[in-house]
Design an enzyme around this catalytic site. Structure first.
Site, short mmCIF file in Angstrom:
data_model
loop_
_atom_site.label_atom_id
_atom_site.label_comp_id
_atom_site.label_asym_id
_atom_site.label_seq_id
_atom_site.Cartn_x
_atom_site.Cartn_y
_atom_site.Cartn_z
N GLU A 172 -22.80 14.79 -15.83
CA GLU A 172 -21.73 13.83 -15.52
C GLU A 172 -21.76 12.59 -16.42
O GLU A 172 -21.93 11.46 -15.95
CB GLU A 172 -21.77 13.44 -14.03
CG GLU A 172 -21.53 14.64 -13.13
CD GLU A 172 -21.41 14.31 -11.65
OE1 GLU A 172 -21.65 13.15 -11.26
OE2 GLU A 172 -21.06 15.23 -10.89
N GLU B 47 -21.39 22.28 -10.77
CA GLU B 47 -21.56 21.86 -9.37
C GLU B 47 -20.23 22.09 -8.67
O GLU B 47 -19.18 21.79 -9.22
CB GLU B 47 -21.90 20.37 -9.26
CG GLU B 47 -23.23 19.96 -9.84
CD GLU B 47 -23.49 18.45 -9.70
OE1 GLU B 47 -22.76 17.78 -8.94
OE2 GLU B 47 -24.43 17.96 -10.36
#
Length: 532
Positions: free
Chosen positions: A144, A264
């Site tokens: 991220e 994810e």
């Protein structure tokens, strides 16, 4: 140009599971509530049908100072032990730099030399350590990625390109199996906005490396994922958000032979310690759809599991029915319905009730209560995609009409897993007056078999009150929380922190369809309330 079939590798990794909140926890492995990883855990993950495991790792607290940034040998040995255990179970493994992304990598725009030196030093050591490991081990550059001090996303995309390119070059140059190991590159924020996908696509084109995969994360349409703004159901908004995002990544990458890992996925507020934020039937529909929509686009999915799905203490699924649906979704579709609940008032005549079936290519087979098969025609009817339980059957199923769940049914279909249906007796909830403070205020609530779906808050002029003042529907649990054991609804300090002095009307929406209103008045730190 490296050899290898990245598409085949990523396909073989489906489905995947995340060892969340463990080696990425700060400062150490058990700091965020999970037990130490065991080989038995990894064996369990493999035995349940998973083919890959993502092992998020935060390195910040486990290395020395500049210029060497030497990784602590005890930590590196532990990482290697967990990686080796996973590989020994036959799992593909993905390791990364995880919370480093917001701890120090995010400062790269303002201090390029220091951050790049540290990033390079860490990846050089990791690459060297695992240089001769099986090609089933894969590396992901950063989790991220996000940056401070840029003019916006376009500049952040350029900054990320620097780090992704440096990562690929240094891993390749480290030799051994790293020369052809699958390397995984994220978009900015790991999101699937087209601009970020295009930026990563440009980077991959420029690298000219055939053993690269793209990665994004997926937590669903935000109002549904956290239950805010009335997002209580898996509806067309949630579905369209999923379809659009998956289409973008499939069209940008998969269509061009670049594999995609959804590194994810889950729902942001799905947490076994905070039950009820997202109603279970709505979670089931979401999970079924993720499995299907990803599968038809050849996307490999990795469930984010920080302990809410698999209980790492006893190695059992916390919700076996949810996992059964998830597992079925890897190969087939399951039918669902408009709800997994039928609410029947505790007084008055019991009338027939209908649910809409979402058949998803299946055909209806039977309705069961345990081992008892209900009778078509007398207990229920199916007309097209409408399942109707008769008044006679519901009268029998609710029995003495005690508050709460009186019977659990399953609708079975020609494929996939059965759909659960709870038959629930309820009276409309009631509330009573209360006083307290902005830091401690609870509303006495007799739930009487019903369950809370959401809450609205409005000032006298009808405008939204409290946090997220663009919507009257507040965020479940962050602003309010039912306590069914104590017969209260807890109003959180975070709610009152953004409420003006004066009167606020709260409207509580329950899953039965019941709505009740309650008026609170705030004066400084004191709060009083009574039914409206």
């Amino acid at each position: 140009m490296t050899s290898g079939d990245a598409m085949a590798t990523v396909a073989a990794m489906q489905p995947g599971w995340n060892l969340g909140n463990t080696l990425d926890a700060i400062p150490d492995e058990t700091a965020w509530g999970n037990p130490l990883v065991t080989q038995a855990l990894l064996r369990k993950v493999k035995s349940e049908g998973y083919n890959s495991i993502r092992i998020p790792i935060t390195w910040s607290n486990h290395h020395g100072p500049a210029p060497a940034y030497t990784i602590d040998q005890v930590w590196l040995s532990r990482v290697r032990q967990v990686v080796d255990w996973a590989l020994a179970e036959g799992l593909y493994v993905l390791v990364n730099l995880h919370h480093d992304s917001w701890q120090w990598i995010n400062g790269y725009p303002g201090d390029r030399t220091t951050v790049m030196n540290r990033y390079t030093a860490l990846w050089t050591q990791i690459a060297t350590t695992f240089r001769n490991h099986s090609s089933k081990l894969t590396f992901e550059s950063i989790n991220e990625p996000q940056f401070t001090g840029t003019s916006g996303d376009a500049q952040s995309d350029e900054v990320l390109r620097d780090l992704n390119v440096a990562f690929v070059r240094l891993v390749r140059q480290s030799g051994g199996n790293n020369a052809s190991r699958l390397l995984v590159l994220p978009t900015l924020y790991t999101n699937s906005n087209q601009a970020q996908l295009d930026a990563l696509s440009t980077t991959i084109n420029q690298l000219g490396d055939r053993n690269i995969a793209a990665t994004v994360h997926f937590y669903g349409w935000w109002p549904f994922s956290v239950n805010i703004a009335g997002g209580t159901r898996y509806d067309s908004n949630v579905e369209q958000d999923m379809v659009d995002g998956f289409d973008r990544v499939a069209n940008t990458f998969v269509a061009r032979g670049i594999p995609v890992i959804v590194g994810e996925w889950a729902l942001l507020s799905y947490d076994y310690t905070r039950p009820g934020i997202i109603e279970r039937g709505e979670v089931l529909k979401y999970v079924e759809a993720v499995g299907y929509q990803a599968r038809i686009r050849k996307l490999t999915t990795m469930l984010w599991d920080a302990g809410s799905f698999l209980n790492r203490n006893d190695l059992q699924w916390r919700d076996p029915g949810l996992f059964a649906l998830m597992k079925a979704s890897w190969t087939t579709r399951s039918a669902t319905a408009s709800s997994d609940q039928i609410y029947v008032p505790r007084s008055g005549t019991v009338t027939s009730r209908s649910l809409t079936l979402n058949l998803n290519g299946a055909s209806f087979r039977s309705l069961r209560q345990g081992s008892t098969v209900l009778t078509n025609g007398t207990d229920y009817t199916v007309s097209g995609n409408t399942l109707t339980l008769t008044s006679a059957a519901l009268t029998r199923l609710v029995g003495n009409r005690a508050p709460g769940v009186n019977a659990n049914l399953e609708a079975t279909f020609s494929q996939g897993v059965p759909w659960p249906i709870s038959v629930i007796s309820y009276d409309p909830p009631t509330q009573s007056a209360a006083s307290g403070t902005t830091s401690s205020f609870t509303i006495p609530t007799q739930f009487r078999g019903d369950q809370l779906a959401t809450m609205e808050a409005k000032y006298a002029d009808g405008s939204p009150a409290g946090p997220a003042n663009w919507t009257s529907y507040k965020e479940f649990w962050s602003n309010f929380q039912p306590d069914y054991t104590a017969n209260t609804i807890i109003m959180k300090p975070e709610f009152f922190a953004e409420v003006n002095d004066g009167a606020v009307t709260l409207t509580f929406h329950f899953w039965s369809g019941t709505k009740i209103t309650y008026r609170v008045t705030k004066s400084g730190t004191s709060v009083t309330g009574s039914p409206a």
